[in-house]
Scaffold this motif. Structure first.
Motif, PDB file in Angstrom:
ATOM      1  N   LEU A 291      52.149  92.550  10.179  1.00  0.00           N
ATOM      2  CA  LEU A 291      52.709  92.725   8.703  1.00  0.00           C
ATOM      3  C   LEU A 291      52.581  91.568   8.121  1.00  0.00           C
ATOM      4  O   LEU A 291      52.291  90.521   8.391  1.00  0.00           O
ATOM      5  CB  LEU A 291      54.361  92.875   9.140  1.00  0.00           C
ATOM      6  N   ALA A 292      52.975  92.055   6.672  1.00  0.00           N
ATOM      7  CA  ALA A 292      52.732  90.863   5.593  1.00  0.00           C
ATOM      8  C   ALA A 292      54.133  90.235   5.657  1.00  0.00           C
ATOM      9  O   ALA A 292      55.126  90.468   6.328  1.00  0.00           O
ATOM     10  CB  ALA A 292      52.748  91.805   4.302  1.00  0.00           C
ATOM     11  N   SER A 293      53.994  89.000   4.996  1.00  0.00           N
ATOM     12  CA  SER A 293      55.264  88.038   4.666  1.00  0.00           C
ATOM     13  C   SER A 293      56.490  88.651   4.356  1.00  0.00           C
ATOM     14  O   SER A 293      57.411  88.023   4.518  1.00  0.00           O
ATOM     15  CB  SER A 293      54.813  86.829   3.883  1.00  0.00           C
ATOM     16  N   ALA A 294      56.473  89.721   3.431  1.00  0.00           N
ATOM     17  CA  ALA A 294      57.745  90.480   3.071  1.00  0.00           C
ATOM     18  C   ALA A 294      58.337  90.915   4.380  1.00  0.00           C
ATOM     19  O   ALA A 294      59.847  91.183   4.260  1.00  0.00           O
ATOM     20  CB  ALA A 294      57.359  91.751   2.142  1.00  0.00           C
ATOM     21  N   HIS A 295      57.913  91.157   5.499  1.00  0.00           N
ATOM     22  CA  HIS A 295      58.774  91.454   6.810  1.00  0.00           C
ATOM     23  C   HIS A 295      59.110  90.424   7.741  1.00  0.00           C
ATOM     24  O   HIS A 295      59.499  90.548   8.725  1.00  0.00           O
ATOM     25  CB  HIS A 295      58.094  92.417   7.273  1.00  0.00           C
ATOM     26  N   ASP A 296      58.996  89.063   6.987  1.00  0.00           N
ATOM     27  CA  ASP A 296      59.162  87.836   8.031  1.00  0.00           C
ATOM     28  C   ASP A 296      60.897  87.687   7.885  1.00  0.00           C
ATOM     29  O   ASP A 296      61.468  87.093   7.244  1.00  0.00           O
ATOM     30  CB  ASP A 296      58.854  86.818   7.059  1.00  0.00           C
TER      31      ASP A 296
END
Length: 231
Positions: A49-54
């Motif tokens: 996943l991308a950093s938006a899902h961190d």
């Protein structure tokens, strides 16, 4: 769009149309658990996943479901914190010694969910040659990082390892899959007003993507195997 990142043809698995105004994190939660409901037998081992899902909740869910997360850190959420009272942790989960040096990675044990780091001023031949050693051991100070201490920062494999980078680079498969749908198969050329029609168009394109991945035999081989005919 969820894509099998370990497939050679970037095959799509499950799509869900979302509002563009909705945050990526909310769209992920909605689409992910919708996919789980439609495909209950589908087993997920890794999640890229991308950093938006961190978010901590995502890591905790992955730990509970035995899923290995590969999520890029959100720069706005990082920061140093104390680990085991005398070590700080860098932004990407690497321990920093008392001199302010990043410790050297020395392997990880997936079975024990921990990564090992050693003194940055030590090696196996000379031992520890630090002017201010923080351990009496000849090998120098070692620190074991356990994923359960902070599943967000402490990944197995660690974020600074080649294994993590190689796995995470596969996330581009979703971009290639989207390009195939939008440009090669003209997904956005549709002038539909109905969501149902957009889904019909999208699923038809996804079927073509899977058909493209088949190794179709030559005309001669097809005739010989099915018709018993030789040209």
């Amino acid at each position: 769009m969820y894509v099998a990142s370990d497939s050679h043809s970037d095959l799509p698995i499950f799509p869900l149309l979302e509002r563009a105004s909705r945050h990526d994190m909310l769209s992920f939660l909605h689409s992910f658990f919708t996919m789980k409901a439609y495909l209950p037998e589908f087993r997920i081992e890794k999640l890229l996943l991308a950093s938006a899902h961190d978010a901590y909740a995502v890591y905790e869910y992955c730990c509970r479901e035995k899923i290995t997360p590969f999520i890029d850190l959100n720069p706005g959420h990082t920061g140093h914190f104390t680990y085991k009272n005398d070590f700080t942790i860098d932004d990407d989960g690497v321990p920093v010694c008392k001199l302010g040096l990043r410790m050297h990675k020395d392997g990880y044990e997936a079975a024990k969910h921990r990564a090992k780091y050693r003194c940055p001023k030590a090696n196996r031949k000379r031992g520890c040659f630090c002017e201010h050693p923080c351990s009496p051991a000849k090998y120098g100070r070692t620190v074991h990082i356990f994923t359960e201490d902070n599943p967000r920062l402490f990944n197995i494999p660690p974020r600074d390892s080649k294994a993590w980078e190689k796995e995470y680079n596969r996330r581009t498969s979703v971009e290639r899959s989207n390009k195939r749908e939008k440009e090669d198969y003209k997904l956005e050329d549709g002038r539909h007003r109905s969501t149902k029609m957009w889904y019909c168009r999208l699923y038809g394109i996804m079927m073509l993507q899977h058909l493209d991945a088949w190794e179709m035999p030559s005309v001669e081989a097809f005739q010989k195997s099915l018709l018993g005919f030789t040209a």
